[in-house]
Design an enzyme around this catalytic site. Structure first.
Site, PDB file in Angstrom:
ATOM      1  N   ALA A  64      13.338 -99.312   8.058  1.00 29.02           N
ATOM      2  CA  ALA A  64      12.987-101.177   6.728  1.00 29.02           C
ATOM      3  C   ALA A  64      13.344-100.291   5.409  1.00 29.02           C
ATOM      4  CB  ALA A  64      11.343-101.071   7.232  1.00 29.02           C
ATOM      5  N   GLY A 110      13.220-100.015  13.267  1.00 30.74           N
ATOM      6  CA  GLY A 110      13.527-101.550  12.443  1.00 30.74           C
ATOM      7  C   GLY A 110      14.421-102.026  13.261  1.00 30.74           C
ATOM      8  N   GLU A 113      14.885-101.917  17.249  1.00 28.32           N
ATOM      9  CA  GLU A 113      13.903-102.772  17.552  1.00 28.32           C
ATOM     10  C   GLU A 113      14.656-104.764  16.961  1.00 28.32           C
ATOM     11  OE1 GLU A 113       9.550-101.049  15.928  1.00 28.32           O
ATOM     12  OE2 GLU A 113      10.486-101.717  13.890  1.00 28.32           O
ATOM     13  N   GLU A 133       9.662 -92.645  12.704  1.00 31.62           N
ATOM     14  CA  GLU A 133       8.608 -93.266  11.949  1.00 31.62           C
ATOM     15  C   GLU A 133       7.128 -92.387  11.800  1.00 31.62           C
ATOM     16  OE1 GLU A 133       9.905 -96.890  13.232  1.00 31.62           O
ATOM     17  OE2 GLU A 133       9.736 -95.138  14.412  1.00 31.62           O
TER      18      GLU A 133
END
Length: 255
Positions: A64, A110, A113, A133
């Protein structure tokens, strides 16, 4: 431009990440585009498969975009950024047609993911997976601690999320996360998708629903979708609808 494009190749839809200046990291516009594209794919009965690709960059998707979320208040971050992303990735995972991610470079946060939300994954030999993260003071928020654990198991996810270890393509293939390691992952992913033209699309759809129900991927909706499809294909359903329209008592044939 949204940074995420929908391109149709006959019966195959391509979802292409196109934000190479930020290593294809997700922005709010890209999340909104992915949600809209998934809705368009579901409405298009001619599509048999989806391939997720990325514009050339050092990463398939670096996660992200930090600039997009770093200024958000904690409540706004949780309510919108995390929950919106989770909803959109769930939308991709639960498409009625199969999806394949072509991971040509690193898939972090992300990006990993996103790949996990697809039904199958092809990786380039040099691609790696990571959940970095904790290095910026946050935790995986778009199913990295949930769907990814179901796919590869708690110990491996802990390696990445707690200890910062990367998983290379060979190990990802050995543990089943990647179905293939290929020098040209885009071509390999499209070849997989195009094979679906030779099989029954309804059988593939139902098989996907059944598998998702088995692993808890939106189990309630999957079970009801299967039941609805069975009931909708009966003569009883036709008689019930006809009786309602004609304002009479139905005479169900039981078939």
């Amino acid at each position: 431009m949204s940074g995420l494009d929908l391109i149709r190749h006959g019966a195959v839809a391509e979802l292409r990440l196109d934000n190479p200046g930020k290593l294809n990291a997700f922005t709010p516009d890209m999340l909104a585009a992915l949600e809209a594209h998934c809705a368009a794919i579901e409405r298009d009965g001619a599509l048999r498969a989806v391939v997720v690709t990325a514009a050339p960059a050092r990463a398939f998707c670096a996660g992200a975009d930090i600039a997009a979320w770093s200024g958000l208040a904690p409540a706004e971050f949780a309510r919108h950024w995390v929950r919106d992303g989770h909803r959109v990735f769930d939308r991709l995972a639960r498409l009625s047609v199969p999806s394949v991610a072509a991971i040509g470079a690193h898939a972090f946060g992300g990006g990993l993911e996103l790949a996990a939300a697809c039904d199958a994954r092809v990786m380039a030999p040099g691609a790696t997976l990571a959940l970095p993260e904790a290095g910026v003071g946050i935790v995986p928020g778009w199913s990295g601690t949930q769907r990814l654990v179901r796919l590869i198991g708690e110990p491996v996810v802990k390696e990445m999320a707690l200890f910062g270890r990367r998983i290379d393509a060979g190990r990802a293939h050995a543990m089943g996360f990647a179905c293939e390691v290929a020098e040209e992952p885009d071509a390999a992913a499209f070849a997989m998708a195009e094979r679906l033209a030779a099989v029954s699309p309804r059988a593939v759809e139902v098989a996907k629903y059944m598998i998702h129900a088995a692993v808890g991927e939106d189990r309630a909706a999957m079970i009801e979708a299967l039941g609805g499809g069975m009931a909708g294909a009966t003569a009883d359903r036709d008689e019930g609808v006809a009786a309602f329209a004609e304002k009479r008592k139905p005479n169900f044939p039981g078939s």
